[in-house]
Design a protein around this motif. Structure first.
Motif, PDB file in Angstrom:
ATOM      1  N   UNK A   1       0.813  -1.224   0.000  1.00 16.29           N
ATOM      2  CA  UNK A   1       0.000   0.000   0.000  1.00 16.29           C
ATOM      3  C   UNK A   1       0.845   1.273   0.000  1.00 16.29           C
ATOM      4  N   UNK A   2       2.207   1.143   0.107  1.00 17.69           N
ATOM      5  CA  UNK A   2       3.061   2.324   0.034  1.00 17.69           C
ATOM      6  C   UNK A   2       3.095   3.152   1.294  1.00 17.69           C
ATOM      7  N   UNK A   3       2.487   2.696   2.390  1.00 17.55           N
ATOM      8  CA  UNK A   3       2.439   3.457   3.637  1.00 17.55           C
ATOM      9  C   UNK A   3       3.755   3.219   4.390  1.00 17.55           C
ATOM     10  N   UNK A   4       4.581   4.280   4.542  1.00 16.12           N
ATOM     11  CA  UNK A   4       5.872   4.120   5.200  1.00 16.12           C
ATOM     12  C   UNK A   4       5.954   4.949   6.485  1.00 16.12           C
ATOM     13  N   UNK A   5       4.843   4.987   7.242  1.00 17.74           N
ATOM     14  CA  UNK A   5       4.881   5.602   8.563  1.00 17.74           C
ATOM     15  C   UNK A   5       5.735   4.748   9.499  1.00 17.74           C
ATOM     16  N   UNK A   6       6.367   5.355  10.501  1.00 10.35           N
ATOM     17  CA  UNK A   6       7.295   4.594  11.361  1.00 10.35           C
ATOM     18  C   UNK A   6       6.656   3.377  12.010  1.00 10.35           C
ATOM     19  N   UNK A   7       5.404   3.497  12.536  1.00  4.70           N
ATOM     20  CA  UNK A   7       4.793   2.357  13.202  1.00  4.70           C
ATOM     21  C   UNK A   7       4.415   1.248  12.222  1.00  4.70           C
ATOM     22  N   UNK A   8       4.382   1.568  10.903  1.00  2.00           N
ATOM     23  CA  UNK A   8       4.056   0.550   9.898  1.00  2.00           C
ATOM     24  C   UNK A   8       5.302  -0.236   9.465  1.00  2.00           C
ATOM     25  N   UNK A   9       6.411   0.476   9.345  1.00  2.47           N
ATOM     26  CA  UNK A   9       7.605  -0.211   8.815  1.00  2.47           C
ATOM     27  C   UNK A   9       8.428  -0.888   9.910  1.00  2.47           C
ATOM     28  N   UNK A  10       8.205  -0.564  11.191  1.00  8.35           N
ATOM     29  CA  UNK A  10       8.922  -1.226  12.281  1.00  8.35           C
ATOM     30  C   UNK A  10       8.129  -2.454  12.697  1.00  8.35           C
ATOM     31  N   UNK A  11       8.818  -3.596  12.779  1.00  7.30           N
ATOM     32  CA  UNK A  11       8.128  -4.860  13.078  1.00  7.30           C
ATOM     33  C   UNK A  11       7.563  -4.877  14.493  1.00  7.30           C
ATOM     34  N   UNK A  12       8.108  -4.058  15.412  1.00  6.04           N
ATOM     35  CA  UNK A  12       7.583  -3.991  16.774  1.00  6.04           C
ATOM     36  C   UNK A  12       6.526  -2.910  16.930  1.00  6.04           C
ATOM     37  N   UNK A  13       6.218  -2.191  15.838  1.00  2.58           N
ATOM     38  CA  UNK A  13       5.208  -1.146  15.899  1.00  2.58           C
ATOM     39  C   UNK A  13       5.668   0.118  16.583  1.00  2.58           C
ATOM     40  N   UNK A  14       6.982   0.335  16.725  1.00  8.91           N
ATOM     41  CA  UNK A  14       7.495   1.520  17.372  1.00  8.91           C
ATOM     42  C   UNK A  14       7.637   2.654  16.364  1.00  8.91           C
ATOM     43  N   UNK A  15       7.873   3.885  16.873  1.00  6.48           N
ATOM     44  CA  UNK A  15       7.935   5.058  16.013  1.00  6.48           C
ATOM     45  C   UNK A  15       9.348   5.671  15.969  1.00  6.48           C
ATOM     46  N   UNK A  16      10.340   4.937  16.506  1.00  6.43           N
ATOM     47  CA  UNK A  16      11.675   5.531  16.527  1.00  6.43           C
ATOM     48  C   UNK A  16      12.339   5.538  15.141  1.00  6.43           C
ATOM     49  N   UNK A  17      12.098   4.510  14.355  1.00  6.11           N
ATOM     50  CA  UNK A  17      12.778   4.361  13.072  1.00  6.11           C
ATOM     51  C   UNK A  17      11.878   4.806  11.928  1.00  6.11           C
ATOM     52  N   UNK A  18      12.299   5.884  11.283  1.00  7.96           N
ATOM     53  CA  UNK A  18      11.571   6.350  10.110  1.00  7.96           C
ATOM     54  C   UNK A  18      12.118   5.679   8.861  1.00  7.96           C
ATOM     55  N   UNK A  19      11.518   6.021   7.727  1.00 11.25           N
ATOM     56  CA  UNK A  19      11.984   5.472   6.458  1.00 11.25           C
ATOM     57  C   UNK A  19      13.397   5.953   6.144  1.00 11.25           C
ATOM     58  N   UNK A  20      13.787   7.124   6.719  1.00  4.93           N
ATOM     59  CA  UNK A  20      15.158   7.620   6.508  1.00  4.93           C
ATOM     60  C   UNK A  20      16.187   6.619   7.032  1.00  4.93           C
ATOM     61  N   UNK A  21      15.831   5.918   8.104  1.00  7.05           N
ATOM     62  CA  UNK A  21      16.756   4.966   8.719  1.00  7.05           C
ATOM     63  C   UNK A  21      17.118   3.846   7.748  1.00  7.05           C
ATOM     64  N   UNK A  22      16.146   3.413   6.931  1.00  8.40           N
ATOM     65  CA  UNK A  22      16.389   2.303   6.008  1.00  8.40           C
ATOM     66  C   UNK A  22      16.999   2.777   4.687  1.00  8.40           C
ATOM     67  N   UNK A  23      16.866   4.049   4.366  1.00 11.37           N
ATOM     68  CA  UNK A  23      17.389   4.553   3.086  1.00 11.37           C
ATOM     69  C   UNK A  23      18.773   5.164   3.284  1.00 11.37           C
ATOM     70  N   UNK A  24      18.899   6.113   4.215  1.00 14.49           N
ATOM     71  CA  UNK A  24      20.151   6.846   4.388  1.00 14.49           C
ATOM     72  C   UNK A  24      20.988   6.333   5.549  1.00 14.49           C
ATOM     73  N   UNK A  25      20.366   5.592   6.486  1.00 13.64           N
ATOM     74  CA  UNK A  25      21.107   5.120   7.645  1.00 13.64           C
ATOM     75  C   UNK A  25      21.086   6.145   8.758  1.00 13.64           C
ATOM     76  N   UNK A  26      21.703   5.791   9.866  1.00 14.92           N
ATOM     77  CA  UNK A  26      21.746   6.673  11.011  1.00 14.92           C
ATOM     78  C   UNK A  26      23.158   7.123  11.307  1.00 14.92           C
ATOM     79  N   UNK A  27      23.289   7.880  12.352  1.00 14.45           N
ATOM     80  CA  UNK A  27      24.597   8.425  12.709  1.00 14.45           C
ATOM     81  C   UNK A  27      25.480   7.396  13.407  1.00 14.45           C
ATOM     82  N   UNK A  28      24.903   6.553  14.285  1.00 16.75           N
ATOM     83  CA  UNK A  28      25.751   5.668  15.094  1.00 16.75           C
ATOM     84  C   UNK A  28      25.250   4.230  15.136  1.00 16.75           C
ATOM     85  N   UNK A  29      23.929   4.002  15.073  1.00 14.61           N
ATOM     86  CA  UNK A  29      23.403   2.659  15.297  1.00 14.61           C
ATOM     87  C   UNK A  29      23.134   1.902  14.006  1.00 14.61           C
TER      88      UNK A  29
END
Length: 546
Positions: free
Chosen positions: A84-112
């Motif tokens: 459905x193309x919905x890439x809200x944080x609670x949709x793309x995280x398998x635990x339903x959390x909101x910490x990881x946005x789509x930016x995390x999977x495309x560009x990566x993070x600073x340390x983790x």
């Protein structure tokens, strides 16, 4: 089909991996649900994947791998995000959390995260295959291909999402949504990667170029809601987008790895107590007896197992001993057979040698008989020839030839001796010329010295007689030639007896040297004359002999 997330398998000569070849074979298995089946999952530059294509034969997929290898990411991206193309944080995280946005999977993070990018373009796509070819697919474009008879093109429908990431923008992620509706297959007819000249690696198409390519083969949307509506219509034939949302919620619930947060151990125990009735005492006693009997049986089984193991060890030892004895006997037998074989070969060789010797003896005997016959015939011919006049004439002719050959050899030796004498004569003449030149030189030197002595004698008062004697000696020396047989030169000067003893001694010493030199020259001339005379004699003898 099981996928283990590790290094890609090797390609065969057709360019297909072993997993792809297995997927093609499994896809041909009969049965399974009709309609659309998930055939491939395509990830390009998403999370830790540079470019990965998952083959899903017969609509089944099982992922196995270590923690953190990307299993949940594949399911998140392929099953929910691409549907459905919905890439809200609670949709793309398998635990339903909101910490990881789509930016995390495309560009990566600073340390983790194990990577960090400023710019990155990513693509996620699902390819579905229509398996009920008795009826046309739901999409109008694919239905038209099916009605034209182009069943192969009408089989495949591809949906997906593209992301362009730029960390420096206010909105770091730009998305686009697409459907390929003309039967073209991604990474086969179309590609998410472009070849770069003078570079070995390929990079993904930029989002603008990719949208232009896809628009020629399907549909492209910038809004997620429009994309979800088209997916519901083309893939599931849903008339309402809410049906697709309900299906997606069920998938999200099934993919959750933390079901223990919903159910606790106490709740499970209370549910079991409420659902199961109390057990009667007889049943409990019978169960206790059965447990005791099971313990006895378990002990007996352990003893039998121990006895069986001991018997098995004994059997293995006996088997090893029997095998060793058999091998020993086999080795002895092989050794005996080898000796017998060598003796047999030696006997065969001797028999062949005997046969060959007998055959050679027969040949030699036949040859001796034939030679004896030839000898008798030759003896008769020789006796006949000895009495013939022709043989006598031939003998005389042979003797004449031998005498002629000896005469020719004598002539050759004479010619050689003549040539040697001629060469010796030439050499003697050359030596004679050299000696004549030397004699003339020495004669001039002697005359010069005698002139000097005569001049010295003239200057002295009492040397007039010596001067006269020197003049006479000079005349004799001057008249001396090589043809003279003996020298007529005075050895002393009688006038030098009583005057100037010291001067006379010096003069006599010099005169003695001159006499010595004259004697050497004279002896050399005599030897040359003798050699010349001998050479002339030899030449005369050879000439007369010739």
């Amino acid at each position: 089909m099981t996928y283990r997330l590790e290094k890609p398998t090797l390609l065969d000569e057709t360019g297909a991996t072993s997993a792809q070849r297995l997927a093609v074979r499994l896809q041909q298995v009969e049965g399974g649900p009709v309609g659309y089946r998930l055939r491939r999952i395509i990830l390009t530059n998403f999370w830790l994947y540079d470019h990965q294509v998952f083959e899903i034969p017969h609509g089944r997929l099982f992922l196995a791998g270590d923690n953190g290898s990307g299993k949940s990411t594949v399911l998140t991206a392929a099953i929910t995000l691409a549907l459905d193309g919905d890439h809200r944080p609670e949709r793309i995280d398998t635990f339903g959390k909101r910490e990881k946005k789509i930016d995390y999977y495309i560009l990566g993070g600073e340390s983790n995260t194990p990577f960090h990018r400023d710019l990155r373009t990513s693509y996620i796509a699902l390819e579905f295959e229509w398996c009920g070819m008795e009826e046309p697919p739901f999409a109008s474009e694919l239905r038209a291909l099916w009605e034209k008879g182009e069943l192969e093109k009408a089989r495949f429908l591809t949906i997906g999402v593209g992301f362009a990431g730029n960390k420096n923008n206010v909105k770091p992620i730009t998305d686009t949504f697409f459907l390929i509706t003309d039967g073209s297959r991604l990474e086969k007819d179309l590609s998410t990667l472009v070849n770069i000249p003078n570079e070995q690696n390929r990079r993904p198409y930029d989002l603008k170029t990719f949208k232009k390519i896809i628009s020629e083969h399907g549909l492209v949307y910038d809004r997620q809601s429009d994309y979800a509506q088209k997916v519901a219509q083309y893939l599931f034939n849903f008339q309402k987008p809410e049906d697709l949302a309900r299906l997606t919620r069920q998938l999200l619930y099934l993919r959750q790895p933390n079901l223990n947060s919903v159910l606790s151990l106490e709740k499970v125990r209370s549910y079991l107590d409420e659902s199961l009735p109390d057990l009667p005492m007889t049943l409990i006693e019978r169960a206790a007896e059965m447990l005791d009997k099971m313990e006895e049986l378990k002990g007996a089984a352990a003893k039998r197992k121990s006895a069986y193991d001991a018997a098995e060890k004994l059997h293995r030892a006996q088997k090893i001993a029997a095998m060793a004895q058999a091998r020993l006997c086999a080795c002895e037998s092989l050794h005996t057979y080898a000796l017998l074989e060598s003796k047999r070969k030696e006997v065969q060789r001797l028999e062949r040698s005997i046969k060959k010797s007998e055959h050679d003896l027969e040949n030699f005997q036949a040859r001796v008989n034939s030679l004896e016959t030839e000898e008798q015939a030759l003896k008769g011919q020789i006796s006949a020839l000895e009495n013939s006049e022709g043989l006598q004439t031939a003998q005389r002719l042979t003797e004449a030839r031998m005498e002629m050959q000896e005469a020719e050899e004598t002539l050759a030796r004479s010619q050689s001796a003549l040539q040697t004498a001629t060469d010796r004569r030439k050499q003697t003449e050359a030596e004679k010329e050299n000696l004549s030149e030397l004699f003339q030189t020495r004669q001039k030197v002697a005359l010069q010295q005698m002139r000097e002595m005569q001049a010295s004698a003239n200057t002295e008062a009492h040397w007039s007689i010596a001067s006269d004697q020197l003049l006479a000696a000079m005349e004799r020396v001057n008249a001396l030639t090589l043809e003279a047989s003996q020298l007529d030169i005075p050895d002393t000067l009688s006038s030098l007896g009583d005057y100037a003893i010291a001067e006379q001694l010096a003069w006599l010493k010099r005169l003695k040297e001159l006499h010595s030199e004259l004697e050497r020259v004279t002896s050399s001339l005599q030897m040359a004359r003798q050699q010349e005379q001998q050479t002339y004699n030899k030449v005369d003898d050879l000439t007369r002999g010739f």
